[in-house]
Design a protein around this motif. Sequence first.
Motif, PDB file in Angstrom:
ATOM      1  N   VAL A  21     -13.589 -25.566  26.396  1.00  0.00           N
ATOM      2  CA  VAL A  21     -14.233 -25.134  25.152  1.00  0.00           C
ATOM      3  C   VAL A  21     -14.825 -23.735  25.340  1.00  0.00           C
ATOM      4  O   VAL A  21     -15.134 -23.314  26.452  1.00  0.00           O
ATOM      5  N   ARG A  22     -14.920 -23.036  24.203  1.00  0.00           N
ATOM      6  CA  ARG A  22     -15.591 -21.720  24.197  1.00  0.00           C
ATOM      7  C   ARG A  22     -16.935 -21.884  23.474  1.00  0.00           C
ATOM      8  O   ARG A  22     -16.976 -22.331  22.326  1.00  0.00           O
ATOM      9  N   LEU A  23     -18.051 -21.547  24.147  1.00  0.00           N
ATOM     10  CA  LEU A  23     -19.390 -21.645  23.567  1.00  0.00           C
ATOM     11  C   LEU A  23     -19.909 -20.244  23.271  1.00  0.00           C
ATOM     12  O   LEU A  23     -19.899 -19.368  24.149  1.00  0.00           O
ATOM     13  N   VAL A  24     -20.345 -20.050  22.040  1.00  0.00           N
ATOM     14  CA  VAL A  24     -20.831 -18.736  21.609  1.00  0.00           C
ATOM     15  C   VAL A  24     -22.272 -18.895  21.104  1.00  0.00           C
ATOM     16  O   VAL A  24     -22.547 -19.766  20.272  1.00  0.00           O
ATOM     17  N   PRO A  72     -10.243 -29.382  35.226  1.00  0.00           N
ATOM     18  CA  PRO A  72      -9.978 -28.650  33.979  1.00  0.00           C
ATOM     19  C   PRO A  72      -9.449 -29.527  32.854  1.00  0.00           C
ATOM     20  O   PRO A  72      -9.713 -29.256  31.684  1.00  0.00           O
ATOM     21  N   GLY A  73      -8.725 -30.569  33.184  1.00  0.00           N
ATOM     22  CA  GLY A  73      -8.155 -31.393  32.128  1.00  0.00           C
ATOM     23  C   GLY A  73      -9.010 -32.567  31.729  1.00  0.00           C
ATOM     24  O   GLY A  73      -8.670 -33.302  30.785  1.00  0.00           O
ATOM     25  N   ALA A  74     -10.104 -32.753  32.442  1.00  0.00           N
ATOM     26  CA  ALA A  74     -10.969 -33.900  32.152  1.00  0.00           C
ATOM     27  C   ALA A  74     -11.849 -33.606  30.938  1.00  0.00           C
ATOM     28  O   ALA A  74     -12.130 -32.447  30.613  1.00  0.00           O
ATOM     29  N   PRO A  75     -12.294 -34.667  30.231  1.00  0.00           N
ATOM     30  CA  PRO A  75     -13.208 -34.460  29.106  1.00  0.00           C
ATOM     31  C   PRO A  75     -14.512 -33.790  29.570  1.00  0.00           C
ATOM     32  O   PRO A  75     -14.934 -33.948  30.715  1.00  0.00           O
ATOM     33  N   VAL A  87     -15.637 -32.902  24.391  1.00  0.00           N
ATOM     34  CA  VAL A  87     -14.404 -32.135  24.208  1.00  0.00           C
ATOM     35  C   VAL A  87     -13.336 -32.793  25.076  1.00  0.00           C
ATOM     36  O   VAL A  87     -13.477 -32.892  26.304  1.00  0.00           O
ATOM     37  N   ASP A  88     -12.265 -33.248  24.434  1.00  0.00           N
ATOM     38  CA  ASP A  88     -11.202 -33.959  25.166  1.00  0.00           C
ATOM     39  C   ASP A  88      -9.851 -33.495  24.655  1.00  0.00           C
ATOM     40  O   ASP A  88      -9.475 -33.781  23.505  1.00  0.00           O
ATOM     41  N   LYS A  89      -9.132 -32.715  25.482  1.00  0.00           N
ATOM     42  CA  LYS A  89      -7.790 -32.238  25.147  1.00  0.00           C
ATOM     43  C   LYS A  89      -7.768 -31.509  23.809  1.00  0.00           C
ATOM     44  O   LYS A  89      -6.919 -31.761  22.953  1.00  0.00           O
ATOM     45  N   ASP A 100      -6.004 -18.688  19.336  1.00  0.00           N
ATOM     46  CA  ASP A 100      -6.417 -19.346  20.584  1.00  0.00           C
ATOM     47  C   ASP A 100      -6.608 -20.844  20.323  1.00  0.00           C
ATOM     48  O   ASP A 100      -7.295 -21.232  19.373  1.00  0.00           O
ATOM     49  N   ASP A 101      -6.017 -21.679  21.168  1.00  0.00           N
ATOM     50  CA  ASP A 101      -6.100 -23.125  20.971  1.00  0.00           C
ATOM     51  C   ASP A 101      -7.388 -23.738  21.520  1.00  0.00           C
ATOM     52  O   ASP A 101      -7.692 -24.904  21.234  1.00  0.00           O
ATOM     53  N   THR A 102      -8.163 -22.998  22.294  1.00  0.00           N
ATOM     54  CA  THR A 102      -9.392 -23.550  22.867  1.00  0.00           C
ATOM     55  C   THR A 102     -10.439 -23.736  21.766  1.00  0.00           C
ATOM     56  O   THR A 102     -10.697 -22.810  20.984  1.00  0.00           O
ATOM     57  N   PRO A 103     -11.020 -24.930  21.647  1.00  0.00           N
ATOM     58  CA  PRO A 103     -12.047 -25.151  20.624  1.00  0.00           C
ATOM     59  C   PRO A 103     -13.207 -24.170  20.813  1.00  0.00           C
ATOM     60  O   PRO A 103     -13.558 -23.785  21.930  1.00  0.00           O
ATOM     61  N   VAL A 104     -13.820 -23.785  19.688  1.00  0.00           N
ATOM     62  CA  VAL A 104     -14.935 -22.832  19.692  1.00  0.00           C
ATOM     63  C   VAL A 104     -16.133 -23.464  18.980  1.00  0.00           C
ATOM     64  O   VAL A 104     -16.000 -23.972  17.858  1.00  0.00           O
ATOM     65  N   ILE A 105     -17.286 -23.431  19.648  1.00  0.00           N
ATOM     66  CA  ILE A 105     -18.548 -23.879  19.043  1.00  0.00           C
ATOM     67  C   ILE A 105     -19.516 -22.699  19.037  1.00  0.00           C
ATOM     68  O   ILE A 105     -19.730 -22.043  20.067  1.00  0.00           O
TER      69      ILE A 105
END
Length: 744
Positions: free
Chosen positions: A150-153, A53-56, A270-272, A178-183
């Motif tokens: 990451v969140r993919l939409v 989970p923490g890996a790129p 996606v990294d951290k 939400d802190d998770t990046p969104v694409i």
Amino acid sequence: MTRKLLAFVFYANLAVILVIASYRLYLLISAPNASALLVKQIEEIERVAEAKPGAPLALAVIGEGNNSIGVLEQQIIPSINASGAQFLVSAGNIVSGGGEDKYRALLGTLSHLKVPYLLTFGENEHEEFGSTRFYQRFGPHFYSLSLPQVRLVFLDATGRTPTDWQERWLRDILKPDDDTPVIIFLGHPLVPPAQETLFPPDEGAWSEPESRDRLLALITKLGVDMVVSAGAATFSDQMIGGVRHILTGGAGGLVVNDEASFYHYLDLAVDKGDLSAEMRRINTAPTGLARRIEGIWFFIYSLFYVGWLNFLLIVSILVVTCLYLYNRLFRARRYYPDYALRTSKLPHRPLRIVMFTNTYLPFVGGVAISVERLKTGLERLGHEVLVVAPTYDGQTDEQGVLRVPTLGGRSNLIRVANPIHSGTWRTVRDFEPDVIHIHHPFWLGSLGLRMARSLKVPAVFTYHTRLEQFAHAIPLPGALFRNVIAHWLVRRFANQCDEIIVPTPVTRDYIRLIGVDRPVHVQPTGVETARFQASDKGQLEELRDRFNPDGRKILVTVSRLSREKNLDFMIAAMRKLKDRGAPAFRLLIIGEGDERRHLTDIIRDKDLTSEVRIVGAVSGDEIPNYLGIADIFVFASVSETQGMVILEAMAAGLPVVAVNATGVDAFVQNRNTGILTDEDTEQWADAVHGLLVNARDRRELARAGLEKAQKHSVEAFSAAVAEIYLAASASHEIERVSTHSARS
């Protein structure tokens, strides 16, 4: 040679079109059962992402993957496989269209991937009824995937899914805090590319300014980090309202390989919580000039090619169209009769003639009788004749007749002779014909034409039958056969023959009207007048006792019992005669056919069993006796090229009442040699009624009809046809000499 070569090219390309069309139909019928393929892909991606989970997390993105020349499969996918990307995302238009063959090709392309994939539903996936295929094969048109990194939409930008529904769905699944990046991936760009493109970018559900601004404001409010789109063959990377908008269209499509349009894909990482994107350019040629030339070629190629089958289909259609237009616009046509004197340098001599016919005795029909009379007349003139005809039940061995075994059913009307019967070729070749006479433009007629070409002898064609009137017997749409196919078949066949014979001037006009430009001769079939006047008195009395014991006026018709002979009309007119109290009459219908049961039911339903009698099949030798007991000959067919039975009735001294139609008007002059009416039962019944009550009119019409019939003897008919054979031989000889001279 040129014409044969053009014909070969035309039919070869037509065959390509038919094969590809058949293949497409096969693809449609035999679609595989694969469904919801994205479910498995998502499970694999989740397993990879959740393992560390923490890996790129690394993913590759392509757009406009509808590449027709293999760059996607041969260069981009191998590069992605070697790049370390953990999965692939298509931003849209990975297929060139939504057809079944395109989706099958896509599955083949994706099979080269070593990593799982996700697809964005784009315009190309949607067109050609592709929406259902995408849904069945892969999954929903819009969906999302939440990974630890990451969140993919994935949005549906085609307009198939309402935009307000998708925007409401975004509000439900995305939270600003939400802190998770969104694409977000969608199939058309929300903002114009930074550089000008050869073609404008695709438009879609959010292309209108109001809709675009609303979605831009929404994604900014929801904290979306990146929007990746397809829809143009270029690369663009811009920041709008704090959101990074990347347009990637370098996996195929209309790439021209210049500074604005080139092959590429994206490396996303996606990294951290940090998103990075790097464009990877694919150089498909070693030098800039080579890439430029290659780009131009790929661009032109892509305009036409959307899969090699489609490319072949388009080229074949273009070739067929060009050849057709060339044939219509530039090939010389003869709209007036050919007045060239085609006289043979050889003295008149006995000829060896082969006739090909799809019907012959013992089947009783106009063509069969015409062929038999011509054979008899030619043999009396000293010519040798071989008739090639189907086999029949109850046939008798006859000198000069080659019976060809039949295939399939045993219907008398349609006898399908074996066209590849080896004995036919051998017998005709050994006969060494001077001319081949063809009596039908298909089946054995086609065989006769091929043999004429093979043996290098002239082909003469007699147009006997109005094919369009047989639409009910052909397994094709009636209007299509009646209005197009029948006339095309006659025209195409006749123009391959050397001389054409027709029975009437009206038929000649028809042949010219449909585009036949070969020499045409009007030659009605002859009738043996003396035979139709020499009745056996004993047999006449026997027939009167059997069919007219109550002394009525006898009406008679000779006709095959089939729909095109219009016998329903005649029976309806008999009902009118009975209703109006006409003198007692009885109609004898001589003939056999597939409509017998139907006609018997009509006679019964109309209460005409005493007035109308179906006699059935009668031998040709017996016909004069049946005509001899009659008072009036009646006829209602509108499908004749020559009403030969009318000429026979006139030769027997009968007045004639008929519907005015082609093949009838050549012999029956209204109120002179007979009576013609419109195809109207009232008019027709009036004409018959008038003759039933007026013996003087019957005698005068019969006398004039007999004089007319006596001008059409079998001897004169056969001699005239023999002259046509000689003309065909002369024409064939001239053409052969001129061809030989041109080659020399």
